[in-house]
Design an enzyme around this catalytic site. Sequence first.
Site, PDB file in Angstrom:
ATOM      1  CD  GLU A  53      34.263  31.282  42.862  1.00 27.85           C
ATOM      2  OE1 GLU A  53      35.501  31.037  42.395  1.00 27.85           O
ATOM      3  OE2 GLU A  53      33.347  31.251  42.068  1.00 27.85           O
ATOM      4  CE1 TYR A  86      38.103  34.064  40.211  1.00 29.79           C
ATOM      5  CE2 TYR A  86      38.312  32.451  42.075  1.00 29.79           C
ATOM      6  CZ  TYR A  86      37.676  32.791  41.047  1.00 29.79           C
ATOM      7  OH  TYR A  86      36.579  32.076  40.598  1.00 29.79           O
ATOM      8  CG  ASP A  97      39.140  32.807  36.718  1.00 28.90           C
ATOM      9  OD1 ASP A  97      39.064  33.798  35.733  1.00 28.90           O
ATOM     10  OD2 ASP A  97      38.309  31.830  36.791  1.00 28.90           O
TER      11      ASP A  97
END
Length: 373
Positions: A56, A139, A157
Site C-alpha cells: 500500500e 486509507y 482511495d
Amino acid sequence: MYKLEVKNDVFFIKIFHFSCKPLIMLQKELINWYLLNKRELPWRNTSNPYIIWLSEIILQQTRIQQGLPYFEKFLKKFPTIKKLASAQNHEIMKLWQGLGYYSRARNMHKTAKTIISNHKGKFPDKYHEIIKLTGIGPYTAAAIASFAFNEAVAVVDGNVHRVLSRYYAINESINTAVGKKLFAQLANDFLNKDAPATHNQAMMELGAVICKPQNPLCNNCPISKNCLAFSFKQQELFPKKEIKLKVKNRYLHYIFFSFKGKTAIHQRPAGDIWQNLYDLPLIEFDRKIETEELRNALKNENWFKADKKLKLYLAMQAKHKLTHQNLFATFWFIALNQKPKLEVAFIWVDKTDLKSYAISRLFEKFLISQNLI
Ligand code: SF4
C-alpha cells in the site's frame, strides 16, 4: 441519490436508492464480479499485515507496473518487520531510489522500529491503533485493518471516490472537509460488513479497471444498473475536485566539482525535497539567471579564494516536475586543482562510486548523461 443536512454543526447524510434492488444484492454482485475478474498481484491472497502495508505504501502515488519491481526487491531484502527495523537508513533509501516521495521510506523505517519497540514486533490489529503509526493515514490504516484483520472499515482511495461519486452522482468535491466526511460515510454505508476485505478490494479493483477516469467500461460494470452517472451519461463529470494547488518554480544550479577523480556530495537535510538522499553542492534562485550572477553567488559562498577565476562548463539542463514544484536544474562542471572549502557535511567520493549512493531521479539523469552510471 444523497442528501446532505446540517443540524447543530453535525452532518447527516441520507442516501436514497432509486433501484428496487437492495444494497445487499449490489454488494454480492460486486464481490462475485471481483472474484471472477481480479488481477493476480503478489500482495493479494495474503493476510500478512507487513506485506499489505508495504504494497500500500509503495502504490501510493505509484503505478502498479512501476511499483512491482520495488515491492519484490524490498520484500526480498527485508522480508519481515524485524529486518526492516534493523536496517540502515541508507540501505532503505538506496532500494527506494527512483520511486519518489522518499518520506514514505523514512516513515516505514520509523514505524517498523516503533512496532518492534512498542508492540513487541506484532503489527497492531485494530484500525484505531494502526492509524497512530507514522506515515499511515486513514486509507492505509483501513486497507491494513480490513485486508489483514477483516475489520469492517471501508477504504476510501481515488478509485473508491470515482465509483461512489459516479454511482450516486455526488456534486460535493472529494478534497474538501465536507466532501471527505461525506465519502467516508458513504463508503462505510456501502461496505459489506460480512466480507470487508473482499468488498474493499472489489471496490478498488472496480475503480482501477472498469470505472476508469476516462472511458469507463460501464457495459462491463457489475453495478451499472443503479449508477446515476451512467444512466445520465455523465460519467466524465465525476468526481468533482476543488483545484487549489499552486506550483512553485525553483531554479537549481548544481556544481559538479572534479578534483583528482573525486566529487563532493552531501545528504540533503530535513525540511525540503529528497531528504537524506545524496546531492551535489547547490545554489538556488527563484528566477532564471545569467551565468555572471551565478559566478557572483559562487563567490559569496566563500568556497574559493577571492581571486580565483572559475571556469564553469555547462554540463546539462533539465526540467524536473514534482507534485507542487517545477525544478529548472542546471548542472555545472568545475575542474579543480585545490579542494574548495565546503561545509563539513560534504564528502569527497570517487565519481565511479556515485552509483552506490541513494540519489534523486534528477541526479541520476545527470550521471547517466555523463556516462557515470
Ligand atoms: S456504471 Fe460506469 S460510471 Fe457507474 S460505477 Fe460502473 S463503471 Fe462507474
